[in-house]
Design an enzyme around this catalytic site. Structure first.
Site, PDB file in Angstrom:
ATOM      1  N   SER A 135     -13.501   2.240  -0.379  1.00  0.00           N
ATOM      2  CA  SER A 135     -13.678   3.240   0.667  1.00  0.00           C
ATOM      3  C   SER A 135     -13.605   4.628   0.036  1.00  0.00           C
ATOM      4  O   SER A 135     -12.617   4.962  -0.623  1.00  0.00           O
ATOM      5  CB  SER A 135     -12.585   3.091   1.727  1.00  0.00           C
ATOM      6  N   LYS A 161     -18.280   2.154   0.578  1.00  0.00           N
ATOM      7  CA  LYS A 161     -18.157   2.575   1.992  1.00  0.00           C
ATOM      8  C   LYS A 161     -17.889   4.070   1.989  1.00  0.00           C
ATOM      9  O   LYS A 161     -16.971   4.539   1.310  1.00  0.00           O
ATOM     10  CB  LYS A 161     -16.998   1.821   2.636  1.00  0.00           C
ATOM     11  N   LYS A 163     -16.893   7.418   4.141  1.00  0.00           N
ATOM     12  CA  LYS A 163     -16.368   7.994   5.369  1.00  0.00           C
ATOM     13  C   LYS A 163     -17.360   9.046   5.842  1.00  0.00           C
ATOM     14  O   LYS A 163     -17.865   9.834   5.017  1.00  0.00           O
ATOM     15  CB  LYS A 163     -15.008   8.653   5.129  1.00  0.00           C
ATOM     16  N   ASP A 188     -18.169   4.551   7.611  1.00  0.00           N
ATOM     17  CA  ASP A 188     -17.064   4.412   8.558  1.00  0.00           C
ATOM     18  C   ASP A 188     -16.805   5.780   9.183  1.00  0.00           C
ATOM     19  O   ASP A 188     -16.485   6.734   8.491  1.00  0.00           O
ATOM     20  CB  ASP A 188     -15.803   3.922   7.837  1.00  0.00           C
ATOM     21  N   GLU A 213     -19.292   1.504  10.843  1.00  0.00           N
ATOM     22  CA  GLU A 213     -17.968   1.085  11.310  1.00  0.00           C
ATOM     23  C   GLU A 213     -17.408   2.090  12.310  1.00  0.00           C
ATOM     24  O   GLU A 213     -17.409   3.306  12.056  1.00  0.00           O
ATOM     25  CB  GLU A 213     -17.051   0.953  10.095  1.00  0.00           C
ATOM     26  N   ASP A 238     -13.474  -1.650  14.114  1.00  0.00           N
ATOM     27  CA  ASP A 238     -12.189  -1.634  13.400  1.00  0.00           C
ATOM     28  C   ASP A 238     -11.124  -1.330  14.463  1.00  0.00           C
ATOM     29  O   ASP A 238     -10.589  -2.254  15.094  1.00  0.00           O
ATOM     30  CB  ASP A 238     -12.269  -0.574  12.289  1.00  0.00           C
ATOM     31  N   LYS A 262      -7.939  -6.264  10.125  1.00  0.00           N
ATOM     32  CA  LYS A 262      -6.750  -5.715   9.463  1.00  0.00           C
ATOM     33  C   LYS A 262      -5.542  -6.394  10.113  1.00  0.00           C
ATOM     34  O   LYS A 262      -5.253  -6.156  11.300  1.00  0.00           O
ATOM     35  CB  LYS A 262      -6.638  -4.209   9.662  1.00  0.00           C
ATOM     36  N   GLY A 290      -8.615  -2.181   4.962  1.00  0.00           N
ATOM     37  CA  GLY A 290      -7.453  -1.728   4.213  1.00  0.00           C
ATOM     38  C   GLY A 290      -6.779  -0.546   4.881  1.00  0.00           C
ATOM     39  O   GLY A 290      -7.425   0.220   5.602  1.00  0.00           O
TER      40      GLY A 290
HETATM   41  C1  LIG Z   1      -9.573   2.148   3.450  1.00  0.00           C
HETATM   42  C2  LIG Z   1      -9.853   2.774   4.770  1.00  0.00           C
HETATM   43  O1  LIG Z   1     -10.830   3.449   4.915  1.00  0.00           O
HETATM   44  N1  LIG Z   1      -8.968   2.517   5.758  1.00  0.00           N
HETATM   45  C3  LIG Z   1      -9.016   2.903   7.146  1.00  0.00           C
HETATM   46  C4  LIG Z   1      -8.832   4.379   7.331  1.00  0.00           C
HETATM   47  C5  LIG Z   1      -7.551   4.925   6.804  1.00  0.00           C
HETATM   48  C6  LIG Z   1      -7.620   6.165   6.239  1.00  0.00           C
HETATM   49  C7  LIG Z   1      -6.492   6.804   5.791  1.00  0.00           C
HETATM   50  C8  LIG Z   1      -5.257   6.200   5.872  1.00  0.00           C
HETATM   51  C9  LIG Z   1      -4.099   6.824   5.423  1.00  0.00           C
HETATM   52  C10 LIG Z   1      -2.888   6.191   5.502  1.00  0.00           C
HETATM   53  C11 LIG Z   1      -2.817   4.924   6.046  1.00  0.00           C
HETATM   54  C12 LIG Z   1      -3.953   4.299   6.505  1.00  0.00           C
HETATM   55  C13 LIG Z   1      -5.189   4.926   6.427  1.00  0.00           C
HETATM   56  C14 LIG Z   1      -6.348   4.300   6.901  1.00  0.00           C
HETATM   57  C15 LIG Z   1     -10.299   2.439   7.831  1.00  0.00           C
HETATM   58  O2  LIG Z   1     -10.941   1.491   7.412  1.00  0.00           O
HETATM   59  O3  LIG Z   1     -10.629   3.020   8.877  1.00  0.00           O
HETATM   60 MG   LIG Z   2     -12.271   1.724   9.480  1.00  0.00          MG
END
Ligand SMILES: CC(=O)N[C@@H](Cc1ccc2ccccc2c1)C(=O)O
Ligand SMILES: [Mg+2]
Length: 367
Positions: A135, A161, A163, A188, A213, A238, A262, A290
């Site tokens: 990500s 991926k 953002k 995402d 996403e 998600d 998740k 994640g």
């Molecule tokens: C890997 C990824 O993109 N994770 C989340 C977003 C995300 C982004 C930032 C975070 C900061 C601290 C704890 C959890 C977090 C989750 C998601 O899929 O939407």
């Molecule tokens: Mg997400």
């Protein structure tokens, strides 16, 4: 098993680089680890709640509070509890799925360490290594983004991926497509758009993305179903999917054709497996998301990602994606894959010396 007591441990984990999403920028993780102690064995788990309620309504101080005041007393009052009993015992308490997930997972880890069975075997894994995606946060410029993606592809990640948010979407995707060709690519939005943006988001259809996403609100299914009719790019949910019931509703509403699972978001690995089974029976692909976990949470996620229905690379990246030093032996990419831990329970142990250095508070809740 009878729970002797539960340790709530907060650790401070600086990130190797700021991680920017549509809801904010994270510089360091304030992580709550849970250790459940029983006469037979002890179990570890990681609560994925962020420091602030920006991804979902939960936040780490709230998770610790609801565990301390309500959930742990409910569990330590029981003469016998196993992973299946945790969900039942905590069912009267509404919401707080990330807190429930951490306690259930720690009990499951203790139970499996006692029996000698790995998470992978218990959950029904069919592979010994899983392909890994990465990500990539929102960056200050396109060149900076391309450098970051270049580095991840060089490390071996099999899927990128990005953002996105309004103002940072079509251009970065176009730039990555033009520079890196047909690399597996998805985006995402973390709920940054509304249905009125659908014509703009249809612009992404030109880039052959695996999925988009969570484009719309975290508590929506109906508008996602309408958006899915307007896009060629598959919609993945998600934040909107917090249970197997939500997944069933999303499938029947045709709100998505892919789900990011998740375990922390859905209340634990047992519910995560239920969602996996439901999706597999309905021809809906799933992948493991994640939450910037340490090796404690990462180990259990890699086991889940090895189940047969996890047909898309997940965000189960190497430890070094987020941390210069992990609290467990680091997860390292090997040919774009992570090896599934084979030992009892989650199959990894925190390094006591590292844990001591990153610990900011320890609280013992006696049974
Ligand atoms: C890997 C990824 O993109 N994770 C989340 C977003 C995300 C982004 C930032 C975070 C900061 C601290 C704890 C959890 C977090 C989750 C998601 O899929 O939407
Ligand atoms: Mg997400």
């Amino acid at each position: 098993m009878k729970i002797t007591g539960v340790e709530l441990r907060r650790i401070a984990m600086p990130l190797v680089a700021p991680f920017r999403t549509s809801f904010g920028t994270e510089h360091s993780r304030d992580v709550l680890l849970v250790r459940v102690v029983t006469p037979e064995a002890e179990g570890w788990a990681e609560c994925v709640a962020m420091g602030e309620p920006l991804y979902s309504p939960e936040y780490v101080d709230g998770a610790a509070d609801v565990m301390r005041r309500f959930m742990v007393p409910a569990l330590t009052a029981l003469q016998h509890v196993d992973a299946y009993g945790v969900g039942q015992a905590l069912e009267p308490l509404k919401g707080h799925r990330m807190a429930k997930a951490a306690l259930e997972t720690a009990v499951l880890d203790a139970q499996l360490r006692a029996s000698g069975e790995s998470f992978a075997r218990f959950l029904g894994a069919s592979r010994e290594a899983v392909p890994c995606g990465v990500s990539v946060g929102i960056m200050n410029s396109i060149p900076e983004l391309l450098d970051a993606v270049d580095g991840y592809i060089a490390e071996g990640y099999v899927r990128i991926k990005l953002k996105i948010e309004p103002g940072w979407d079509l251009e970065p995707v176009r730039a990555v497509r033009e520079r890196f060709g047909d690399v597996l690519l998805q985006v995402d939005a973390n709920a940054a758009y509304t249905l009125t943006d659908s014509a703009h988001l249809a612009g992404l259809d030109a880039f052959g993305l695996l999925l988009i996403e969570q484009p719309l609100a975290d508590d929506d299914l109906v508008q996602h179903a309408e958006l899915a009719k307007r896009l060629r790019t598959p919609v993945c949910l998600d934040e909107s999917i917090e249970s197997a019931a939500h997944a069933a509703a999303a499938i029947s509403l045709k709100a998505c054709s892919v789900i990011n699972i998740k375990p922390g978001r859905v209340g634990g690995y047992l519910e995560a497996r239920r969602i996996h089974d439901l999706c597999r029976a309905n021809g809906v692909a799933v992948w493991c998301g994640g939450m910037l976990e340490t090796g404690i949470g990462r180990a259990a996620n890699v086991a889940l990602a090895a189940l047969p229905g996890f047909t898309l690379p997940g965000d189960t990246s190497a430890s070094r994606r987020y941390f210069a030093r992990d609290v467990t032996p680091p997860f390292e990419l090997r040919d774009g894959h992570l090896d599934v831990p084979a030992g009892p329970g989650i199959g990894v142990d925190p390094d006591p010396a590292v844990l001591d250095e990153v610990t900011t508070s320890v609280e013992w809740l006696a049974g």
